[in-house]
Each structure stands twice: as structure tokens, then as C-alpha cells.
Design a protein around this motif. Sequence first.
Motif, PDB file in Angstrom:
ATOM      1  N   LEU A  21      32.648   0.168  -6.485  1.00  0.00           N
ATOM      2  CA  LEU A  21      32.356   1.039  -7.815  1.00  0.00           C
ATOM      3  C   LEU A  21      33.898   0.633  -8.484  1.00  0.00           C
ATOM      4  O   LEU A  21      34.816   0.850  -8.319  1.00  0.00           O
ATOM      5  N   LEU A  22      33.365  -0.018  -9.717  1.00  0.00           N
ATOM      6  CA  LEU A  22      34.297  -0.786 -10.451  1.00  0.00           C
ATOM      7  C   LEU A  22      34.267  -0.064 -12.047  1.00  0.00           C
ATOM      8  O   LEU A  22      34.993  -0.636 -12.929  1.00  0.00           O
ATOM      9  N   ASN A  23      33.795   1.228 -12.027  1.00  0.00           N
ATOM     10  CA  ASN A  23      33.651   1.867 -13.429  1.00  0.00           C
ATOM     11  C   ASN A  23      34.234   3.485 -12.846  1.00  0.00           C
ATOM     12  O   ASN A  23      33.308   4.031 -12.105  1.00  0.00           O
ATOM     13  N   HIS A  24      35.391   3.693 -12.918  1.00  0.00           N
ATOM     14  CA  HIS A  24      35.706   5.141 -12.560  1.00  0.00           C
ATOM     15  C   HIS A  24      35.338   6.205 -13.316  1.00  0.00           C
ATOM     16  O   HIS A  24      36.044   7.412 -13.237  1.00  0.00           O
ATOM     17  N   ASP A  25      34.416   6.098 -14.283  1.00  0.00           N
ATOM     18  CA  ASP A  25      34.211   7.209 -14.838  1.00  0.00           C
ATOM     19  C   ASP A  25      32.969   8.000 -14.104  1.00  0.00           C
ATOM     20  O   ASP A  25      32.111   7.482 -13.593  1.00  0.00           O
ATOM     21  N   PRO A  26      33.370   9.295 -13.621  1.00  0.00           N
ATOM     22  CA  PRO A  26      32.506  10.051 -12.993  1.00  0.00           C
ATOM     23  C   PRO A  26      31.175  10.040 -13.246  1.00  0.00           C
ATOM     24  O   PRO A  26      30.367  10.097 -12.282  1.00  0.00           O
ATOM     25  N   ARG A  27      30.781   9.752 -14.712  1.00  0.00           N
ATOM     26  CA  ARG A  27      29.131   9.733 -14.960  1.00  0.00           C
ATOM     27  C   ARG A  27      28.616   8.607 -14.173  1.00  0.00           C
ATOM     28  O   ARG A  27      27.426   8.536 -13.980  1.00  0.00           O
ATOM     29  N   PHE A  28      29.277   7.462 -13.930  1.00  0.00           N
ATOM     30  CA  PHE A  28      28.744   6.304 -13.247  1.00  0.00           C
ATOM     31  C   PHE A  28      29.093   6.354 -11.815  1.00  0.00           C
ATOM     32  O   PHE A  28      28.226   5.473 -11.167  1.00  0.00           O
ATOM     33  N   GLU A  29      29.951   6.819 -11.236  1.00  0.00           N
ATOM     34  CA  GLU A  29      30.437   6.626  -9.828  1.00  0.00           C
ATOM     35  C   GLU A  29      29.814   7.818  -9.152  1.00  0.00           C
ATOM     36  O   GLU A  29      29.381   7.656  -7.925  1.00  0.00           O
ATOM     37  N   ASP A  30      29.699   9.125  -9.536  1.00  0.00           N
ATOM     38  CA  ASP A  30      29.440  10.044  -8.698  1.00  0.00           C
ATOM     39  C   ASP A  30      27.928  10.234  -8.245  1.00  0.00           C
ATOM     40  O   ASP A  30      27.646  10.528  -7.120  1.00  0.00           O
ATOM     41  N   PRO A  31      26.887   9.713  -8.965  1.00  0.00           N
ATOM     42  CA  PRO A  31      25.938   9.375  -8.555  1.00  0.00           C
ATOM     43  C   PRO A  31      25.476   8.546  -7.273  1.00  0.00           C
ATOM     44  O   PRO A  31      24.523   8.480  -6.428  1.00  0.00           O
ATOM     45  N   VAL A  32      26.480   7.664  -7.255  1.00  0.00           N
ATOM     46  CA  VAL A  32      26.499   6.599  -6.113  1.00  0.00           C
ATOM     47  C   VAL A  32      26.658   7.579  -4.859  1.00  0.00           C
ATOM     48  O   VAL A  32      26.009   7.194  -3.588  1.00  0.00           O
ATOM     49  N   PHE A  33      27.748   8.349  -4.891  1.00  0.00           N
ATOM     50  CA  PHE A  33      28.261   9.037  -3.540  1.00  0.00           C
ATOM     51  C   PHE A  33      27.293   9.766  -2.546  1.00  0.00           C
ATOM     52  O   PHE A  33      27.259   9.441  -1.195  1.00  0.00           O
ATOM     53  N   PRO A  34      26.212  10.348  -3.283  1.00  0.00           N
ATOM     54  CA  PRO A  34      25.398  10.876  -2.185  1.00  0.00           C
ATOM     55  C   PRO A  34      24.408   9.955  -1.327  1.00  0.00           C
ATOM     56  O   PRO A  34      24.053  10.213  -0.240  1.00  0.00           O
ATOM     57  N   SER A  35      24.256   8.691  -2.026  1.00  0.00           N
ATOM     58  CA  SER A  35      23.525   7.720  -1.415  1.00  0.00           C
ATOM     59  C   SER A  35      24.186   7.076  -0.126  1.00  0.00           C
ATOM     60  O   SER A  35      23.626   6.600   0.798  1.00  0.00           O
ATOM     61  N   VAL A  36      25.504   6.799  -0.359  1.00  0.00           N
ATOM     62  CA  VAL A  36      26.225   6.073   0.593  1.00  0.00           C
ATOM     63  C   VAL A  36      26.959   6.922   1.585  1.00  0.00           C
ATOM     64  O   VAL A  36      27.358   6.631   2.564  1.00  0.00           O
ATOM     65  N   LYS A  37      27.008   8.274   1.210  1.00  0.00           N
ATOM     66  CA  LYS A  37      27.557   9.079   2.258  1.00  0.00           C
ATOM     67  C   LYS A  37      27.287   9.031   3.685  1.00  0.00           C
ATOM     68  O   LYS A  37      28.150   8.782   4.574  1.00  0.00           O
ATOM     69  N   ASP A  38      25.700   9.007   3.973  1.00  0.00           N
ATOM     70  CA  ASP A  38      25.281   8.840   5.372  1.00  0.00           C
ATOM     71  C   ASP A  38      24.961   7.512   5.656  1.00  0.00           C
ATOM     72  O   ASP A  38      24.189   7.206   6.666  1.00  0.00           O
ATOM     73  N   ALA A  39      25.019   6.437   4.886  1.00  0.00           N
ATOM     74  CA  ALA A  39      24.373   5.083   4.857  1.00  0.00           C
ATOM     75  C   ALA A  39      25.193   4.224   5.672  1.00  0.00           C
ATOM     76  O   ALA A  39      26.678   4.558   5.582  1.00  0.00           O
ATOM     77  N   PRO A  40      24.900   3.217   6.489  1.00  0.00           N
ATOM     78  CA  PRO A  40      25.708   2.354   7.449  1.00  0.00           C
ATOM     79  C   PRO A  40      26.371   1.366   6.598  1.00  0.00           C
ATOM     80  O   PRO A  40      26.551   0.417   7.162  1.00  0.00           O
ATOM     81  N   VAL A  41      26.706   1.481   5.373  1.00  0.00           N
ATOM     82  CA  VAL A  41      27.323   0.325   4.739  1.00  0.00           C
ATOM     83  C   VAL A  41      28.539   0.154   5.257  1.00  0.00           C
ATOM     84  O   VAL A  41      29.545   1.013   5.865  1.00  0.00           O
ATOM     85  N   ARG A  42      29.145  -1.031   5.187  1.00  0.00           N
ATOM     86  CA  ARG A  42      30.390  -1.411   5.719  1.00  0.00           C
ATOM     87  C   ARG A  42      31.450  -1.357   5.114  1.00  0.00           C
ATOM     88  O   ARG A  42      32.838  -1.139   5.358  1.00  0.00           O
ATOM     89  N   TYR A  43      31.456  -1.117   3.610  1.00  0.00           N
ATOM     90  CA  TYR A  43      32.541  -1.019   2.763  1.00  0.00           C
ATOM     91  C   TYR A  43      31.952  -0.106   1.561  1.00  0.00           C
ATOM     92  O   TYR A  43      31.067  -0.475   0.986  1.00  0.00           O
ATOM     93  N   ILE A  44      32.852   0.901   1.088  1.00  0.00           N
ATOM     94  CA  ILE A  44      33.113   1.474   0.142  1.00  0.00           C
ATOM     95  C   ILE A  44      34.217   1.308  -0.554  1.00  0.00           C
ATOM     96  O   ILE A  44      35.258   2.089  -0.025  1.00  0.00           O
ATOM     97  N   GLY A  45      34.221   1.110  -1.761  1.00  0.00           N
ATOM     98  CA  GLY A  45      35.679   0.941  -2.543  1.00  0.00           C
ATOM     99  C   GLY A  45      35.434   1.472  -3.962  1.00  0.00           C
ATOM    100  O   GLY A  45      34.354   1.174  -4.562  1.00  0.00           O
ATOM    101  N   ALA A  46      36.483   2.203  -4.480  1.00  0.00           N
ATOM    102  CA  ALA A  46      36.357   2.687  -5.779  1.00  0.00           C
ATOM    103  C   ALA A  46      37.419   2.479  -6.655  1.00  0.00           C
ATOM    104  O   ALA A  46      38.680   2.809  -5.992  1.00  0.00           O
ATOM    105  N   MET A  47      37.433   1.958  -7.711  1.00  0.00           N
ATOM    106  CA  MET A  47      38.262   1.547  -8.673  1.00  0.00           C
ATOM    107  C   MET A  47      39.158   2.925  -9.440  1.00  0.00           C
ATOM    108  O   MET A  47      38.299   3.814  -9.652  1.00  0.00           O
ATOM    109  N   GLY A  48      40.360   2.600  -9.611  1.00  0.00           N
ATOM    110  CA  GLY A  48      41.069   3.815 -10.409  1.00  0.00           C
ATOM    111  C   GLY A  48      42.508   3.917  -9.646  1.00  0.00           C
ATOM    112  O   GLY A  48      42.828   3.364  -8.646  1.00  0.00           O
TER     113      GLY A  48
END
Length: 261
Positions: free
Chosen positions: A154-181
Motif C-alpha cells: 500500500l503505497l498511498n497512506h491516505d485512509p481513503r485509498f488504503e482502508d478499503p484494502v484491509f478487510p480483503s487482506v485480513k483473512d487472506a493467505p497473502v505472503r506480505y502486507i506492507g503499508a507506507m507512512g
Amino acid sequence: MSDVLDAVRALVADERLGATATVVAGPDLGMRAVFDAERGLVAGGLPEWVVGDVLADAAQLMAHEQSRTLAYADCDVYIETLAPPPVLLLFGAGHVSQPMAVMGRQLGFRVIVADARPIWATEERFPDVDELIVAWPEKVLERIDLDRRTYVALLNHDPRFEDPVFPSVKDAPVRYIGAMGSRRTHRARVQRLLAAGWTEDEVGRIHGPIGLDIGAESPEEMAVSILGEIIQVRYGHGTGMSLRGSNGRIHAQRGEEEGTS
């Protein structure tokens, strides 16, 4: 041998995680087997007394997408991981995303860049990405399978653009979640997620502030910092510290990842 080659071709065609194991030294020189990460031995064969140990070690190596030659009594076996291309999903088409997209392709990732702002997400700025999506995160995530080979930045730390991503990745088996800021930005992010019902462990999956501490200043240097952290997560070892002055092997051997050797 044809069944082994057919099994390898099937793994590649189906983009499944697997490995080949070949006896490279010892009395059974040349014996070869193919393993599927989910189904076990699918073709070929190895000496019966060693196949269980090789399968266990292959599972560890596949988990970290590594290949190694390992010794078993009087034979050496080369285990080569066959992994589908990992996916680098970049939310935000800003200045850091551009070098990350270029370097990510060079590192073998399938690169997807997504941004709701059409003025940023253009083919002129991202000519060589595998997919460029102009949409809000909710629409983007409807099109992408978030699996174990997915790395999300997540390379835009504006909550409008990053907060909608979190519900989808919360329980997903993704290997990496990184957030800029900044650290302050990440503290605010953590508080929002905890208030939304995330646990401390779930929040702890997020790499924030994103990247390794290498003193990066420019967008290109920041891209190196972030991709360095992604590589470290991908292979499951490494400290991120300078190798100069360190002792021991550069590449981890069997058992070292688990602290058993």
C-alpha cells in the motif's frame, strides 16, 4: 522419464507449487521424483528409505521457494522448487510505484498497479506492468485472487485509498502486507484497525512503516528498501543487516530456518 517430464509440465501449466528431487551422488545416482505441494509424490521415485525425509525437506523448501542439495546418509539429493510467478500488487500509482514496478518485473514478479486516480495510473507512467487497473480498491480486489503467492504494498497512506484494502487482506493467505507512512501514520492506522475489530496478531502482519532501514531518500531507493523486505519475507530468512562482519553461511541450510542446526 516421460512421466516425470509430464508431471513437471503439468505443475508449470497449472501454476502449482511443486518440486523435483534428483539423486546427484550415491549408489542411486539419477533417480528422480516430482512432488506437488498439496498432493505429495506425483511422479518418478526415490530410494524407499529416503523418500519420506526428502518429502519433508522439500515441503520446507517449497514454503520458502528455495532449492538446495541435501545429504542423506550415502546419497545427495538436489531439491529444486518449481514455483509459479509471485504477484506484486501495488496500490497507489505514485512516484515510488514506478521504480517498484520496473524492479519487480526484473525480480520475476507479475506486477499489478492499481489506483483510482486516472491522472496517475497511466500507460505512459507504467508501460511494462502486467496489469494496470484504474479503480477503487474494492473493485480491484473483486478481480484478483489473493493467495499465498501475493505480495501487497500500500503505497498511498491516505485512509481513503488504503482502508478499503484491509478487510480483503485480513483473512487472506497473502505472503506480505506492507503499508507506507511514518511511524505516526502507522500508529493511527493500527488504532483504526484495532477499533475495527482486528487483533494484535492480525495487525502485526502489516509491515509498517514499510521497507528495510537503509536510509532511503529517493523513490528508487525506497523501492529497493521495500523490495528488499519483500524478498526477505519471500525466502523466510535473512536479517536485513550487512553481511560484512557476519559469521556463518550466507544461504540458510536445512534446519537453520527452524533453529535446529
